[in-house]
Design a protein around this motif. Structure first.
Motif, PDB file in Angstrom:
ATOM      1  N   LYS A  55       0.833  -1.205   0.000  1.00 40.47           N
ATOM      2  CA  LYS A  55       0.000   0.000   0.000  1.00 40.47           C
ATOM      3  C   LYS A  55       0.865   1.252   0.000  1.00 40.47           C
ATOM      4  O   LYS A  55       0.571   2.227  -0.693  1.00 40.47           O
ATOM      5  N   SER A  56       1.951   1.216   0.749  1.00 41.85           N
ATOM      6  CA  SER A  56       2.872   2.349   0.791  1.00 41.85           C
ATOM      7  C   SER A  56       3.499   2.599  -0.581  1.00 41.85           C
ATOM      8  O   SER A  56       3.581   3.745  -1.037  1.00 41.85           O
ATOM      9  N   ILE A  57       3.910   1.544  -1.250  1.00 39.02           N
ATOM     10  CA  ILE A  57       4.514   1.682  -2.579  1.00 39.02           C
ATOM     11  C   ILE A  57       3.512   2.260  -3.571  1.00 39.02           C
ATOM     12  O   ILE A  57       3.846   3.143  -4.367  1.00 39.02           O
ATOM     13  N   GLU A  58       2.261   1.786  -3.502  1.00 38.25           N
ATOM     14  CA  GLU A  58       1.215   2.321  -4.387  1.00 38.25           C
ATOM     15  C   GLU A  58       0.982   3.805  -4.115  1.00 38.25           C
ATOM     16  O   GLU A  58       0.850   4.600  -5.049  1.00 38.25           O
ATOM     17  N   ASN A  59       0.935   4.191  -2.843  1.00 36.71           N
ATOM     18  CA  ASN A  59       0.716   5.603  -2.501  1.00 36.71           C
ATOM     19  C   ASN A  59       1.881   6.481  -2.932  1.00 36.71           C
ATOM     20  O   ASN A  59       1.684   7.614  -3.365  1.00 36.71           O
ATOM     21  N   TRP A  86       4.094  19.163  -0.098  1.00 39.44           N
ATOM     22  CA  TRP A  86       4.540  17.995   0.634  1.00 39.44           C
ATOM     23  C   TRP A  86       5.732  17.401  -0.105  1.00 39.44           C
ATOM     24  O   TRP A  86       5.832  17.494  -1.327  1.00 39.44           O
ATOM     25  N   ILE A  87       6.653  16.807   0.627  1.00 40.28           N
ATOM     26  CA  ILE A  87       7.798  16.131   0.006  1.00 40.28           C
ATOM     27  C   ILE A  87       7.808  14.676   0.463  1.00 40.28           C
ATOM     28  O   ILE A  87       7.174  14.319   1.461  1.00 40.28           O
ATOM     29  N   LEU A  88       8.522  13.866  -0.260  1.00 44.40           N
ATOM     30  CA  LEU A  88       8.611  12.441   0.033  1.00 44.40           C
ATOM     31  C   LEU A  88      10.006  12.132   0.538  1.00 44.40           C
ATOM     32  O   LEU A  88      11.000  12.529  -0.069  1.00 44.40           O
ATOM     33  N   ASP A  89      10.088  11.448   1.665  1.00 45.14           N
ATOM     34  CA  ASP A  89      11.364  10.991   2.202  1.00 45.14           C
ATOM     35  C   ASP A  89      11.199   9.541   2.610  1.00 45.14           C
ATOM     36  O   ASP A  89      10.535   9.241   3.604  1.00 45.14           O
ATOM     37  N   LYS A  90      11.767   8.656   1.804  1.00 46.53           N
ATOM     38  CA  LYS A  90      11.615   7.212   1.984  1.00 46.53           C
ATOM     39  C   LYS A  90      10.132   6.866   2.024  1.00 46.53           C
ATOM     40  O   LYS A  90       9.448   7.074   1.054  1.00 46.53           O
ATOM     41  N   GLY A  91       9.602   6.368   3.114  1.00 46.10           N
ATOM     42  CA  GLY A  91       8.205   5.967   3.171  1.00 46.10           C
ATOM     43  C   GLY A  91       7.321   6.970   3.889  1.00 46.10           C
ATOM     44  O   GLY A  91       6.261   6.612   4.370  1.00 46.10           O
ATOM     45  N   TYR A  92       7.748   8.225   3.940  1.00 45.61           N
ATOM     46  CA  TYR A  92       7.008   9.247   4.680  1.00 45.61           C
ATOM     47  C   TYR A  92       6.731  10.466   3.805  1.00 45.61           C
ATOM     48  O   TYR A  92       7.566  10.862   2.991  1.00 45.61           O
ATOM     49  N   SER A  97       6.890  20.168  10.158  1.00 50.44           N
ATOM     50  CA  SER A  97       7.360  19.195  11.148  1.00 50.44           C
ATOM     51  C   SER A  97       6.474  17.956  11.205  1.00 50.44           C
ATOM     52  O   SER A  97       6.633  17.118  12.085  1.00 50.44           O
ATOM     53  N   LEU A  98       5.552  17.823  10.264  1.00 53.65           N
ATOM     54  CA  LEU A  98       4.625  16.698  10.248  1.00 53.65           C
ATOM     55  C   LEU A  98       5.127  15.603   9.308  1.00 53.65           C
ATOM     56  O   LEU A  98       5.480  15.867   8.164  1.00 53.65           O
ATOM     57  N   MET A  99       5.178  14.377   9.816  1.00 55.55           N
ATOM     58  CA  MET A  99       5.566  13.216   9.013  1.00 55.55           C
ATOM     59  C   MET A  99       4.420  12.206   9.044  1.00 55.55           C
ATOM     60  O   MET A  99       3.935  11.856  10.111  1.00 55.55           O
ATOM     61  N   ILE A 100       4.004  11.756   7.867  1.00 56.01           N
ATOM     62  CA  ILE A 100       2.926  10.773   7.763  1.00 56.01           C
ATOM     63  C   ILE A 100       3.447   9.576   6.980  1.00 56.01           C
ATOM     64  O   ILE A 100       3.994   9.729   5.886  1.00 56.01           O
ATOM     65  N   ARG A 101       3.286   8.380   7.550  1.00 59.99           N
ATOM     66  CA  ARG A 101       3.698   7.174   6.835  1.00 59.99           C
ATOM     67  C   ARG A 101       2.838   7.004   5.597  1.00 59.99           C
ATOM     68  O   ARG A 101       1.633   7.235   5.622  1.00 59.99           O
ATOM     69  N   ALA A 102       3.455   6.582   4.519  1.00 59.24           N
ATOM     70  CA  ALA A 102       2.757   6.469   3.234  1.00 59.24           C
ATOM     71  C   ALA A 102       1.666   5.405   3.249  1.00 59.24           C
ATOM     72  O   ALA A 102       0.709   5.504   2.485  1.00 59.24           O
ATOM     73  N   ASP A 103       1.762   4.427   4.110  1.00 64.01           N
ATOM     74  CA  ASP A 103       0.720   3.392   4.144  1.00 64.01           C
ATOM     75  C   ASP A 103      -0.513   3.834   4.907  1.00 64.01           C
ATOM     76  O   ASP A 103      -1.515   3.121   4.916  1.00 64.01           O
ATOM     77  N   LYS A 104      -0.498   5.011   5.501  1.00 66.74           N
ATOM     78  CA  LYS A 104      -1.653   5.530   6.242  1.00 66.74           C
ATOM     79  C   LYS A 104      -2.538   6.406   5.368  1.00 66.74           C
ATOM     80  O   LYS A 104      -3.401   7.105   5.878  1.00 66.74           O
ATOM     81  N   CYS A 105      -2.324   6.380   4.067  1.00 63.52           N
ATOM     82  CA  CYS A 105      -3.049   7.244   3.145  1.00 63.52           C
ATOM     83  C   CYS A 105      -3.827   6.422   2.120  1.00 63.52           C
ATOM     84  O   CYS A 105      -3.578   5.238   1.934  1.00 63.52           O
TER      85      CYS A 105
END
Length: 108
Positions: A55-59, A86-92, A97-105
Protein backbone atom coordinates in the motif's frame (compact mmCIF):
# COMPACT_ATOMS: atom_id res chain seq x y z
CA UNK A 1 9.42 -4.54 5.69
CA UNK A 2 9.81 -4.49 9.49
CA UNK A 3 8.92 -0.80 9.63
CA UNK A 4 5.41 -1.70 8.44
CA UNK A 5 4.68 -4.13 11.28
CA UNK A 6 1.46 -3.27 13.06
CA UNK A 7 2.38 -3.25 16.76
CA UNK A 8 -1.21 -3.64 17.94
CA UNK A 9 -1.46 -6.78 15.83
CA UNK A 10 1.88 -7.94 17.24
CA UNK A 11 0.62 -7.51 20.82
CA UNK A 12 -2.60 -9.38 20.02
CA UNK A 13 -0.63 -12.18 18.38
CA UNK A 14 1.67 -12.54 21.39
CA UNK A 15 -1.39 -12.70 23.65
CA UNK A 16 -2.97 -15.29 21.34
CA UNK A 17 0.20 -17.41 21.30
CA UNK A 18 0.47 -17.24 25.09
CA UNK A 19 -3.16 -18.28 25.47
CA UNK A 20 -2.72 -21.12 22.99
CA UNK A 21 0.39 -22.19 24.88
CA UNK A 22 -1.56 -22.48 28.12
CA UNK A 23 -4.53 -24.26 26.54
CA UNK A 24 -2.82 -26.60 24.09
CA UNK A 25 0.29 -27.54 26.03
CA UNK A 26 -1.70 -28.48 29.12
CA UNK A 27 -2.47 -31.58 27.10
CA UNK A 28 0.85 -32.93 25.83
CA UNK A 29 -0.79 -34.85 22.98
CA UNK A 30 -1.72 -31.53 21.30
CA UNK A 31 1.82 -30.17 21.17
CA UNK A 32 2.00 -30.30 17.36
CA UNK A 33 -1.13 -28.12 17.15
CA UNK A 34 0.54 -25.44 19.25
CA UNK A 35 3.41 -25.13 16.78
CA UNK A 36 0.94 -24.91 13.89
CA UNK A 37 -1.06 -22.22 15.69
CA UNK A 38 2.14 -20.31 16.51
CA UNK A 39 3.34 -20.47 12.90
CA UNK A 40 -0.02 -19.28 11.55
CA UNK A 41 -0.25 -16.45 14.08
CA UNK A 42 3.25 -15.20 13.29
CA UNK A 43 2.62 -15.43 9.56
CA UNK A 44 -0.38 -13.09 9.95
CA UNK A 45 1.97 -10.38 11.22
CA UNK A 46 4.24 -10.65 8.20
CA UNK A 47 1.36 -10.87 5.74
CA UNK A 48 -0.07 -7.67 7.24
CA UNK A 49 3.35 -5.98 7.05
CA UNK A 50 3.68 -6.99 3.39
CA UNK A 51 0.21 -5.58 2.63
CA UNK A 52 1.14 -2.30 4.36
CA UNK A 53 4.37 -2.11 2.38
CA UNK A 54 2.50 -2.72 -0.90
CA UNK A 55 0.00 0.00 0.00
CA UNK A 56 2.87 2.35 0.79
CA UNK A 57 4.51 1.68 -2.58
CA UNK A 58 1.21 2.32 -4.39
CA UNK A 59 0.72 5.60 -2.50
CA UNK A 60 4.27 6.73 -3.25
CA UNK A 61 3.71 6.04 -6.97
CA UNK A 62 0.43 7.95 -6.89
CA UNK A 63 2.07 10.86 -5.07
CA UNK A 64 4.87 10.94 -7.64
CA UNK A 65 2.26 11.14 -10.42
CA UNK A 66 0.65 14.16 -8.74
CA UNK A 67 -2.42 12.41 -7.33
CA UNK A 68 -3.94 13.93 -4.19
CA UNK A 69 -3.95 11.57 -1.20
CA UNK A 70 -6.11 11.59 1.91
CA UNK A 71 -4.17 10.68 5.07
CA UNK A 72 -5.64 10.18 8.51
CA UNK A 73 -3.76 10.33 11.78
CA UNK A 74 -5.98 9.70 14.78
CA UNK A 75 -9.06 11.77 13.92
CA UNK A 76 -7.31 14.40 11.79
CA UNK A 77 -7.46 14.25 7.98
CA UNK A 78 -4.68 15.67 5.83
CA UNK A 79 -4.66 16.34 2.12
CA UNK A 80 -1.28 15.31 0.74
CA UNK A 81 -0.02 16.25 -2.72
CA UNK A 82 3.00 17.74 -4.42
CA UNK A 83 0.99 20.88 -5.16
CA UNK A 84 0.52 21.43 -1.41
CA UNK A 85 4.32 21.45 -0.89
CA UNK A 86 4.54 18.00 0.63
CA UNK A 87 7.80 16.13 0.01
CA UNK A 88 8.61 12.44 0.03
CA UNK A 89 11.36 10.99 2.20
CA UNK A 90 11.61 7.21 1.98
CA UNK A 91 8.20 5.97 3.17
CA UNK A 92 7.01 9.25 4.68
CA UNK A 93 5.24 12.34 3.42
CA UNK A 94 6.71 15.41 5.11
CA UNK A 95 5.51 18.98 5.43
CA UNK A 96 6.99 21.34 8.01
CA UNK A 97 7.36 19.19 11.15
CA UNK A 98 4.62 16.70 10.25
CA UNK A 99 5.57 13.22 9.01
CA UNK A 100 2.93 10.77 7.76
CA UNK A 101 3.70 7.17 6.83
CA UNK A 102 2.76 6.47 3.23
CA UNK A 103 0.72 3.39 4.14
CA UNK A 104 -1.65 5.53 6.24
CA UNK A 105 -3.05 7.24 3.15
CA UNK A 106 -5.47 6.52 0.34
CA UNK A 107 -6.41 8.25 -2.90
CA UNK A 108 -9.26 10.79 -2.88
Amino acid sequence: MFEYINFELLKATIFFIATAYIVLLSNSSKKQYYYLVMLLALSVIFINADMNESKSIENIKSFSQGVKLKCQIDSTLYSVSKKDTWILDKGYFIRDSLMIRADKCEEF
